[in-house]
Design an enzyme around this catalytic site. Structure first.
Site, PDB file in Angstrom:
ATOM      1  N   ARG A 234     -11.108   5.875 -20.715  1.00 15.67           N
ATOM      2  CA  ARG A 234     -11.184   4.412 -20.781  1.00 15.67           C
ATOM      3  C   ARG A 234     -10.055   3.759 -20.001  1.00 15.67           C
ATOM      4  O   ARG A 234     -10.230   2.707 -19.385  1.00 15.67           O
ATOM      5  CB  ARG A 234     -11.136   3.946 -22.236  1.00 15.67           C
ATOM      6  CG  ARG A 234     -12.395   4.225 -23.036  1.00 15.67           C
ATOM      7  CD  ARG A 234     -12.219   3.768 -24.466  1.00 15.67           C
ATOM      8  NE  ARG A 234     -13.317   4.191 -25.327  1.00 15.67           N
ATOM      9  CZ  ARG A 234     -13.225   4.344 -26.631  1.00 15.67           C
ATOM     10  NH1 ARG A 234     -12.046   4.131 -27.247  1.00 15.67           N
ATOM     11  NH2 ARG A 234     -14.269   4.713 -27.338  1.00 15.67           N
TER      12      ARG A 234
ATOM     13  N   ALA B  84     -30.960   4.369 -22.102  1.00 11.26           N
ATOM     14  CA  ALA B  84     -32.207   4.637 -21.380  1.00 11.26           C
ATOM     15  C   ALA B  84     -32.509   3.518 -20.398  1.00 11.26           C
ATOM     16  O   ALA B  84     -32.926   3.764 -19.256  1.00 11.26           O
ATOM     17  CB  ALA B  84     -33.363   4.823 -22.359  1.00 11.26           C
TER      18      ALA B  84
ATOM     19  N   GLU C  32       1.297   3.674   2.077  1.00 13.92           N
ATOM     20  CA  GLU C  32       2.048   3.971   3.295  1.00 13.92           C
ATOM     21  C   GLU C  32       3.376   3.217   3.336  1.00 13.92           C
ATOM     22  O   GLU C  32       4.389   3.744   3.808  1.00 13.92           O
ATOM     23  CB  GLU C  32       1.220   3.614   4.537  1.00 13.92           C
ATOM     24  CG  GLU C  32      -0.068   4.409   4.655  1.00 13.92           C
ATOM     25  CD  GLU C  32      -1.264   3.718   4.054  1.00 13.92           C
ATOM     26  OE1 GLU C  32      -2.351   3.803   4.629  1.00 13.92           O
ATOM     27  OE2 GLU C  32      -1.106   3.078   2.968  1.00 13.92           O
TER      28      GLU C  32
ATOM     29  N   CYS D 164      -5.378   0.831   6.593  1.00 17.17           N
ATOM     30  CA  CYS D 164      -6.071  -0.404   6.950  1.00 17.17           C
ATOM     31  C   CYS D 164      -5.517  -0.948   8.262  1.00 17.17           C
ATOM     32  O   CYS D 164      -4.381  -0.687   8.639  1.00 17.17           O
ATOM     33  CB  CYS D 164      -5.932  -1.435   5.841  1.00 17.17           C
ATOM     34  SG  CYS D 164      -4.233  -1.933   5.490  1.00 17.17           S
TER      35      CYS D 164
ATOM     36  N   HIS E 223       0.825  -1.191   0.000  1.00 17.98           N
ATOM     37  CA  HIS E 223       0.000   0.000   0.000  1.00 17.98           C
ATOM     38  C   HIS E 223       0.870   1.256   0.000  1.00 17.98           C
ATOM     39  O   HIS E 223       2.089   1.199   0.177  1.00 17.98           O
ATOM     40  CB  HIS E 223      -0.936  -0.020   1.208  1.00 17.98           C
ATOM     41  CG  HIS E 223      -1.999  -1.075   1.104  1.00 17.98           C
ATOM     42  ND1 HIS E 223      -2.985  -1.235   2.059  1.00 17.98           N
ATOM     43  CD2 HIS E 223      -2.226  -2.037   0.174  1.00 17.98           C
ATOM     44  CE1 HIS E 223      -3.773  -2.239   1.712  1.00 17.98           C
ATOM     45  NE2 HIS E 223      -3.333  -2.738   0.581  1.00 17.98           N
TER      46      HIS E 223
ATOM     47  N   GLY F  48     -25.772   3.005 -27.403  1.00 15.24           N
ATOM     48  CA  GLY F  48     -26.752   3.835 -28.082  1.00 15.24           C
ATOM     49  C   GLY F  48     -27.883   4.251 -27.159  1.00 15.24           C
ATOM     50  O   GLY F  48     -27.928   3.879 -25.976  1.00 15.24           O
ATOM     51  N   GLY F  49     -28.834   5.004 -27.720  1.00 19.50           N
ATOM     52  CA  GLY F  49     -29.890   5.594 -26.913  1.00 19.50           C
ATOM     53  C   GLY F  49     -30.804   4.615 -26.226  1.00 19.50           C
ATOM     54  O   GLY F  49     -31.212   4.833 -25.079  1.00 19.50           O
TER      55      GLY F  49
ATOM     56  N   CYS G 107      -1.509  -1.407   7.358  1.00 21.55           N
ATOM     57  CA  CYS G 107      -0.670  -0.203   7.276  1.00 21.55           C
ATOM     58  C   CYS G 107      -0.648   0.563   8.594  1.00 21.55           C
ATOM     59  O   CYS G 107       0.312   1.288   8.876  1.00 21.55           O
ATOM     60  CB  CYS G 107      -1.180   0.704   6.160  1.00 21.55           C
ATOM     61  SG  CYS G 107      -0.960  -0.015   4.525  1.00 21.55           S
TER      62      CYS G 107
END
Length: 383
Positions: A204, A320, A72, A95, A70, A315-316, A104
């Site tokens: 992305r 939706a 730290e 943690c 980690h 797509g739409g 840590c």
């Protein structure tokens, strides 16, 4: 520009928030470090750490990947003996349990730091508050909540998965000034300029998966990769590419089947087209049959794979459905200063069943960015 917290409520902060400008500056450095690993730490959060003693940074680090030390640990290694009596800044609560790596909190106690400044409490119930309690029990001063809103934003996907056991859904689309994502003939390349498209490639690289429907594959033949957006120290971080198709009526030649570039999963329902399934599997594409092919079931499946963030680039109609069943939490809308017209030209979001403007979904915590010649609107769906 104002930074906004998440709509979801994380674990409460423990202790007094410190607004000291120097503490804020050091925490901003922690966040900068943390984001160097964006896209690589899943299912873990992004964390940065800075060790300061007598006004000098003596060590810093970030968590690079799940299974590796980690933040730290890297910072304490760099600081060495200078960590004793120093102030440790960390963007997420240390943690206090054994997971893939040791706790840590114990490393900080062993190093004999004098003060630990924590950006936000970890919402993970294995950690939440326990790391802070351990530090205080060892006589270490702990300050909690410095730059908390920004710490929450940087780890919004991690927080969402912890709270809801689902990935964080981001709907991304590009449209013209009159709200079209293609012409009436279906042509859509390119709506935005190259600067905005590069921004999407970078986006992305920070997401674990990107989702499209079968219609997008047939119409646009997308790559859904980062297009080699990488730095000198890391290879391109291409997300998992996910295609939703009930019929598996998909073209045999598609960029998405080039699995040596990036992995692809096709999610379907039932066994409607065994021949197409066999062909896809021969190309190295994984085909998974779900009991029900809905955005909610898709997100549940991806949640089982411990993914944090999912980018909907569909797509739409599919967008939706994803909005309606709660699979989208954030919207990124690129708006190009173009007018294409067309009464039947497609729009980014299909029918949501609304009949009055008062029913419209009002985005919250909205921010506007200029990206080259285009505009990016960023906001969160209410919920």
């Amino acid at each position: 520009m104002e930074i906004h917290p998440l709509s979801a409520q994380p674990a409460p902060a423990l202790g007094t928030t410190d607004c000291d400008p120097h503490h804020r500056k050091m925490m901003q450095r922690c966040l900068y470090l943390a984001q160097q690993a964006a896209g690589f730490t899943t299912p873990n959060p992004l964390v940065g750490c800075v060790i300061e003693r007598d006004g000098e940074i003596v060590g810093e680090g970030y968590h690079p990947k799940a299974g590796e030390p980690h933040a730290e640990v890297f910072a304490l290694r760099a600081a060495g003996d200078k960590a004793k009596g120093a102030t440790a800044y960390v963007s997420l609560e240390p943690c206090n349990h054994f997971g893939r790596t040791p706790p840590c909190s114990e490393a900080l106690v062993k190093a004999e730091v004098a003060t630990v400044v924590v950006g936000m409490v970890d919402p993970d119930p294995r950690v939440s508050g326990k790391g802070i309690e351990r530090l205080r029990a060892a006589g270490i001063q702990v300050i909690v909540g410095v730059e908390e809103a920004e710490c929450q934003r940087v780890n919004e996907a991690f927080v969402h998965r912890v709270l809801y056991q689902r990935p964080f859904g981001i709907l991304k689309y590009a449209m013209t000034l009159d709200g079209k994502i293609a012409t009436t003939a279906g042509h859509s390349a390119w709506i935005t300029k190259e600067v905005a498209r590069t921004h999407v490639h970078q986006l992305r690289a920070t997401c674990d998966a990107v989702i499209v429907g079968g219609n997008t594959v047939r119409r646009d033949n997308p790559h859904l990769t980062t297009h080699h957006q990488a730095d000198a120290h890391r290879p391109p971080n291409n997300p998992l590419r996910v295609v939703l198709s009930r019929t598996l009526d998909l073209p045999q030649t598609a960029h998405l089947w080039e699995t040596q570039v990036a992995p692809t999963i096709v999610l379907t329902q039932g066994h409607s087209n065994p021949g197409s399934q066999a062909y896809l599997e021969q190309q190295g594409v994984e085909v998974v049959n779900l009991d029900e092919l809905t955005p909610q079931m898709v997100m549940a499946y991806l949640g089982q794979k411990e993914l944090l963030s999912v980018l909907w680039e569909c797509g739409g109609t599919l967008s939706a459905h994803a909005i309606s069943d709660g699979s989208v939490q954030k919207v990124l809308a690129f708006i190009a200063p173009k007018i294409v017209g067309g009464q039947n030209a497609p729009s980014p979001v299909g029918d949501l069943g609304f009949h009055k403007m008062t029913e419209a979904l009002q985005l919250e915590r909205v921010r506007w960015h200029i990206v080259g010649e285009d505009c990016l609107v960023e906001g969160y769906l209410p919920g």
